[in-house]
Design a protein around this motif. Structure first.
Motif, PDB file in Angstrom:
ATOM      1  N   ASP A 169      13.704  -5.830  51.036  1.00  0.00           N
ATOM      2  CA  ASP A 169      13.777  -4.394  51.297  1.00  0.00           C
ATOM      3  C   ASP A 169      14.103  -3.673  49.992  1.00  0.00           C
ATOM      4  O   ASP A 169      15.115  -3.959  49.341  1.00  0.00           O
ATOM      5  CB  ASP A 169      14.857  -4.111  52.345  1.00  0.00           C
ATOM      6  CG  ASP A 169      14.907  -2.651  52.755  1.00  0.00           C
ATOM      7  OD1 ASP A 169      15.281  -1.814  51.897  1.00  0.00           O
ATOM      8  OD2 ASP A 169      14.617  -2.334  53.922  1.00  0.00           O
ATOM      9  N   ALA A 170      13.289  -2.710  49.597  1.00  0.00           N
ATOM     10  CA  ALA A 170      13.437  -2.045  48.296  1.00  0.00           C
ATOM     11  C   ALA A 170      14.775  -1.348  48.145  1.00  0.00           C
ATOM     12  O   ALA A 170      15.346  -1.298  47.046  1.00  0.00           O
ATOM     13  CB  ALA A 170      12.295  -1.051  48.098  1.00  0.00           C
ATOM     14  N   VAL A 171      15.312  -0.803  49.245  1.00  0.00           N
ATOM     15  CA  VAL A 171      16.593  -0.100  49.181  1.00  0.00           C
ATOM     16  C   VAL A 171      17.754  -1.074  49.248  1.00  0.00           C
ATOM     17  O   VAL A 171      18.679  -1.031  48.418  1.00  0.00           O
ATOM     18  CB  VAL A 171      16.703   0.936  50.316  1.00  0.00           C
ATOM     19  CG1 VAL A 171      18.104   1.550  50.346  1.00  0.00           C
ATOM     20  CG2 VAL A 171      15.658   2.030  50.133  1.00  0.00           C
ATOM     21  N   LEU A 172      17.747  -1.974  50.215  1.00  0.00           N
ATOM     22  CA  LEU A 172      18.858  -2.913  50.379  1.00  0.00           C
ATOM     23  C   LEU A 172      19.047  -3.765  49.123  1.00  0.00           C
ATOM     24  O   LEU A 172      20.175  -4.090  48.749  1.00  0.00           O
ATOM     25  CB  LEU A 172      18.637  -3.814  51.590  1.00  0.00           C
ATOM     26  CG  LEU A 172      18.609  -3.133  52.958  1.00  0.00           C
ATOM     27  CD1 LEU A 172      18.480  -4.175  54.060  1.00  0.00           C
ATOM     28  CD2 LEU A 172      19.855  -2.286  53.174  1.00  0.00           C
ATOM     29  N   ARG A 173      17.969  -4.109  48.476  1.00  0.00           N
ATOM     30  CA  ARG A 173      18.057  -4.949  47.289  1.00  0.00           C
ATOM     31  C   ARG A 173      18.887  -4.296  46.189  1.00  0.00           C
ATOM     32  O   ARG A 173      19.484  -4.973  45.369  1.00  0.00           O
ATOM     33  CB  ARG A 173      16.646  -5.273  46.772  1.00  0.00           C
ATOM     34  CG  ARG A 173      16.656  -6.140  45.525  1.00  0.00           C
ATOM     35  CD  ARG A 173      15.280  -6.617  45.147  1.00  0.00           C
ATOM     36  NE  ARG A 173      15.321  -7.373  43.894  1.00  0.00           N
ATOM     37  CZ  ARG A 173      14.304  -8.059  43.413  1.00  0.00           C
ATOM     38  NH1 ARG A 173      13.152  -8.085  44.068  1.00  0.00           N
ATOM     39  NH2 ARG A 173      14.419  -8.703  42.269  1.00  0.00           N
ATOM     40  N   GLN A 174      18.915  -2.987  46.180  1.00  0.00           N
ATOM     41  CA  GLN A 174      19.646  -2.279  45.134  1.00  0.00           C
ATOM     42  C   GLN A 174      21.157  -2.221  45.395  1.00  0.00           C
ATOM     43  O   GLN A 174      21.935  -1.984  44.472  1.00  0.00           O
ATOM     44  CB  GLN A 174      19.103  -0.850  45.010  1.00  0.00           C
ATOM     45  CG  GLN A 174      17.655  -0.792  44.576  1.00  0.00           C
ATOM     46  CD  GLN A 174      17.147   0.626  44.510  1.00  0.00           C
ATOM     47  OE1 GLN A 174      17.856   1.528  44.079  1.00  0.00           O
ATOM     48  NE2 GLN A 174      15.919   0.839  44.933  1.00  0.00           N
ATOM     49  N   TRP A 175      21.567  -2.428  46.659  1.00  0.00           N
ATOM     50  CA  TRP A 175      22.964  -2.179  47.001  1.00  0.00           C
ATOM     51  C   TRP A 175      23.702  -3.363  47.611  1.00  0.00           C
ATOM     52  O   TRP A 175      24.933  -3.339  47.686  1.00  0.00           O
ATOM     53  CB  TRP A 175      23.051  -0.997  47.972  1.00  0.00           C
ATOM     54  CG  TRP A 175      22.420   0.245  47.450  1.00  0.00           C
ATOM     55  CD1 TRP A 175      21.240   0.802  47.856  1.00  0.00           C
ATOM     56  CD2 TRP A 175      22.905   1.081  46.396  1.00  0.00           C
ATOM     57  NE1 TRP A 175      20.960   1.943  47.135  1.00  0.00           N
ATOM     58  CE2 TRP A 175      21.982   2.138  46.229  1.00  0.00           C
ATOM     59  CE3 TRP A 175      24.044   1.043  45.584  1.00  0.00           C
ATOM     60  CZ2 TRP A 175      22.147   3.145  45.280  1.00  0.00           C
ATOM     61  CZ3 TRP A 175      24.213   2.049  44.639  1.00  0.00           C
ATOM     62  CH2 TRP A 175      23.279   3.079  44.493  1.00  0.00           C
ATOM     63  N   VAL A 176      23.005  -4.394  48.048  1.00  0.00           N
ATOM     64  CA  VAL A 176      23.637  -5.555  48.682  1.00  0.00           C
ATOM     65  C   VAL A 176      23.814  -6.664  47.651  1.00  0.00           C
ATOM     66  O   VAL A 176      22.923  -6.934  46.848  1.00  0.00           O
ATOM     67  CB  VAL A 176      22.787  -6.065  49.866  1.00  0.00           C
ATOM     68  CG1 VAL A 176      23.400  -7.326  50.476  1.00  0.00           C
ATOM     69  CG2 VAL A 176      22.652  -4.969  50.923  1.00  0.00           C
ATOM     70  N   LYS A 177      24.984  -7.317  47.689  1.00  0.00           N
ATOM     71  CA  LYS A 177      25.253  -8.417  46.777  1.00  0.00           C
ATOM     72  C   LYS A 177      24.746  -9.730  47.368  1.00  0.00           C
ATOM     73  O   LYS A 177      24.235  -9.774  48.486  1.00  0.00           O
ATOM     74  CB  LYS A 177      26.753  -8.512  46.477  1.00  0.00           C
ATOM     75  CG  LYS A 177      27.377  -7.236  45.913  1.00  0.00           C
ATOM     76  CD  LYS A 177      26.657  -6.752  44.663  1.00  0.00           C
ATOM     77  CE  LYS A 177      26.762  -7.731  43.516  1.00  0.00           C
ATOM     78  NZ  LYS A 177      26.028  -7.236  42.300  1.00  0.00           N
ATOM     79  N   SER A 178      24.895 -10.798  46.605  1.00  0.00           N
ATOM     80  CA  SER A 178      24.407 -12.093  47.065  1.00  0.00           C
ATOM     81  C   SER A 178      25.149 -12.535  48.324  1.00  0.00           C
ATOM     82  O   SER A 178      26.228 -12.022  48.643  1.00  0.00           O
ATOM     83  CB  SER A 178      24.585 -13.145  45.965  1.00  0.00           C
ATOM     84  OG  SER A 178      25.954 -13.311  45.658  1.00  0.00           O
ATOM     85  N   GLU A 179      24.564 -13.456  49.039  1.00  0.00           N
ATOM     86  CA  GLU A 179      25.124 -13.981  50.292  1.00  0.00           C
ATOM     87  C   GLU A 179      25.300 -12.886  51.336  1.00  0.00           C
ATOM     88  O   GLU A 179      26.167 -12.973  52.203  1.00  0.00           O
ATOM     89  CB  GLU A 179      26.458 -14.698  50.034  1.00  0.00           C
ATOM     90  CG  GLU A 179      26.345 -15.854  49.062  1.00  0.00           C
ATOM     91  CD  GLU A 179      27.693 -16.473  48.747  1.00  0.00           C
ATOM     92  OE1 GLU A 179      28.727 -15.839  49.062  1.00  0.00           O
ATOM     93  OE2 GLU A 179      27.717 -17.583  48.208  1.00  0.00           O
ATOM     94  N   ARG A 180      24.501 -11.827  51.229  1.00  0.00           N
ATOM     95  CA  ARG A 180      24.502 -10.715  52.198  1.00  0.00           C
ATOM     96  C   ARG A 180      25.858 -10.013  52.247  1.00  0.00           C
ATOM     97  O   ARG A 180      26.268  -9.502  53.282  1.00  0.00           O
ATOM     98  CB  ARG A 180      24.116 -11.227  53.587  1.00  0.00           C
ATOM     99  CG  ARG A 180      22.751 -11.871  53.675  1.00  0.00           C
ATOM    100  CD  ARG A 180      22.570 -12.655  54.959  1.00  0.00           C
ATOM    101  NE  ARG A 180      22.642 -11.795  56.130  1.00  0.00           N
ATOM    102  CZ  ARG A 180      22.936 -12.254  57.347  1.00  0.00           C
ATOM    103  NH1 ARG A 180      23.225 -13.520  57.533  1.00  0.00           N
ATOM    104  NH2 ARG A 180      22.959 -11.425  58.373  1.00  0.00           N
ATOM    105  N   LYS A 181      26.547  -9.938  51.132  1.00  0.00           N
ATOM    106  CA  LYS A 181      27.863  -9.300  51.077  1.00  0.00           C
ATOM    107  C   LYS A 181      27.776  -7.895  50.488  1.00  0.00           C
ATOM    108  O   LYS A 181      26.828  -7.553  49.781  1.00  0.00           O
ATOM    109  CB  LYS A 181      28.839 -10.142  50.242  1.00  0.00           C
ATOM    110  CG  LYS A 181      29.192 -11.479  50.863  1.00  0.00           C
ATOM    111  CD  LYS A 181      30.202 -12.222  50.014  1.00  0.00           C
ATOM    112  CE  LYS A 181      30.578 -13.553  50.639  1.00  0.00           C
ATOM    113  NZ  LYS A 181      31.590 -14.278  49.825  1.00  0.00           N
TER     114      LYS A 181
END
Length: 326
Positions: A169-181
């Motif tokens: 996801d272009a937006v989530l990729r910018q704000w979510v850290k690894s391991e979905r944190k």
């Protein structure tokens, strides 16, 4: 964040100011000299009043009196009762200012003092640095959902775990850290302090699309700067969200971590990450640049925290933070 707290200390300090006269009972008159007046103010400065020089009664009771031209109970309009305690807050900006106990003792939330007054207020036992306990969650956090709430439970919302394929996801990729944190940190800036009444504030950085079920009709908006809008509960003054139109826009919200609760520390650590890690670096991510001080391993605006609380206090907070999150 510019313009706290994992689990803030909940212990009550003795003493306090009796309501109508702003009275503070001291155990001994041998305390540092008062430097009148002490000013308490909210962020918007609508709720501003002075505490004038105290006088001593025969029993050694300290009697700092409110400036009659600025009665605190005329100026601070927001009122919320929680059990035997009453919170007074500004209805314009949401700043929690006074905590009144069942014995009509009053304490001032520390974030309402100016830098040059805070130590004197501490010496005279006028401050409180933590908020009352919130009610238990209506449902336990799960692997996929967290529920947030305020002291009065008027505002309840939901945070969703990022999907497994969040990186697509272009937006989530910018704000979510690894391991979905999600990232989380403390902010010591004066604006966060003034709008909450706290000595510092903990934010969690959540993509806006993952924050749902928000009853906006129960939230009050407050523009703390040209680009920043903060949201707080109309009924109890609880700070909820921070939205920066100039950075993050409608993609990211800072969510007050104190509105969330976890029965076990392991659950919190499954959802949040507290420090920048080199292995997480992604040129497409905005979150690392968005959080002031994140990449350098600092708290946000910790220099303002030093100016307000002193080096030792900030160092102590950092040590407790590292002990918890490491």
């Amino acid at each position: 964040m510019s313009e706290l707290n994992k689990n803030p200390v909940r212990a009550r300090e003795p003493g306090g100011l009796p309501a109508e006269r702003i009275l503070n009972k001291m155990s001994s008159p041998t305390i540092p000299a008062w430097k009148p007046p002490l000013t308490i103010r909210c962020h918007c400065q609508k709720s501003t009043c002075n505490i004038s020089r105290p006088r001593w009664d025969p029993e050694g009771t300290n009697l700092p009196e409110a400036n009659p031209r600025n009665s605190v109970f005329d100026v601070i309009e927001g009122v919320f009762k929680s059990g035997e305690e009453t919170i007074r807050f500004c209805t314009t900006c949401g700043t929690r200012m006074l905590l009144i106990t069942s014995g009509e003792k009053v304490k001032v939330f520390i974030g309402c003092f100016d830098n040059h007054d805070v130590q004197s207020a501490r010496n005279h036992n006028l401050v409180i640095e933590s908020f009352p306990e919130k009610p238990a969650l209506l449902r336990e956090p799960s692997n996929d959902v967290i529920t947030g709430r305020c002291l009065c439970r008027s505002v309840i919302f939901t945070i969703h775990k990022p999907p497994e394929d969040w990186h697509k996801d272009a937006v989530l990729r910018q704000w979510v850290k690894s391991e979905r944190k999600f990232a989380t940190t403390l902010c010591f800036c004066e604006s966060c302090r003034r709008t909450t009444g706290a000595p510092y504030w903990q934010w969690a950085f959540i993509p806006r699309s993952l924050v749902t079920d928000i009853p906006f009709e129960r939230l009050q908006k407050y523009k703390s700067s040209d680009t920043v809008t903060r949201y707080f509960c109309k009924k109890c003054g609880e700070t909820y969200f921070y939205e920066n139109a100039g950075n993050g826009g409608d993609e990211l919200w800072d969510v007050a971590y104190d509105t969330l609760a976890f029965e076990a520390d392991t659950i919190a650590k499954q959802w949040f990450q507290s420090a920048f890690r080199d292995e997480d670096w992604d040129d497409n991510q905005k979150v690392d640049e968005y959080i002031e001080g994140w990449i350098e391993g600092r708290f946000s605006f910790d220099s303002e925290g030093v100016s307000f609380l002193g080096h030792e206090k900030v160092r102590s907070v950092k040590q407790k933070w590292d002990d918890y999150w490491t």
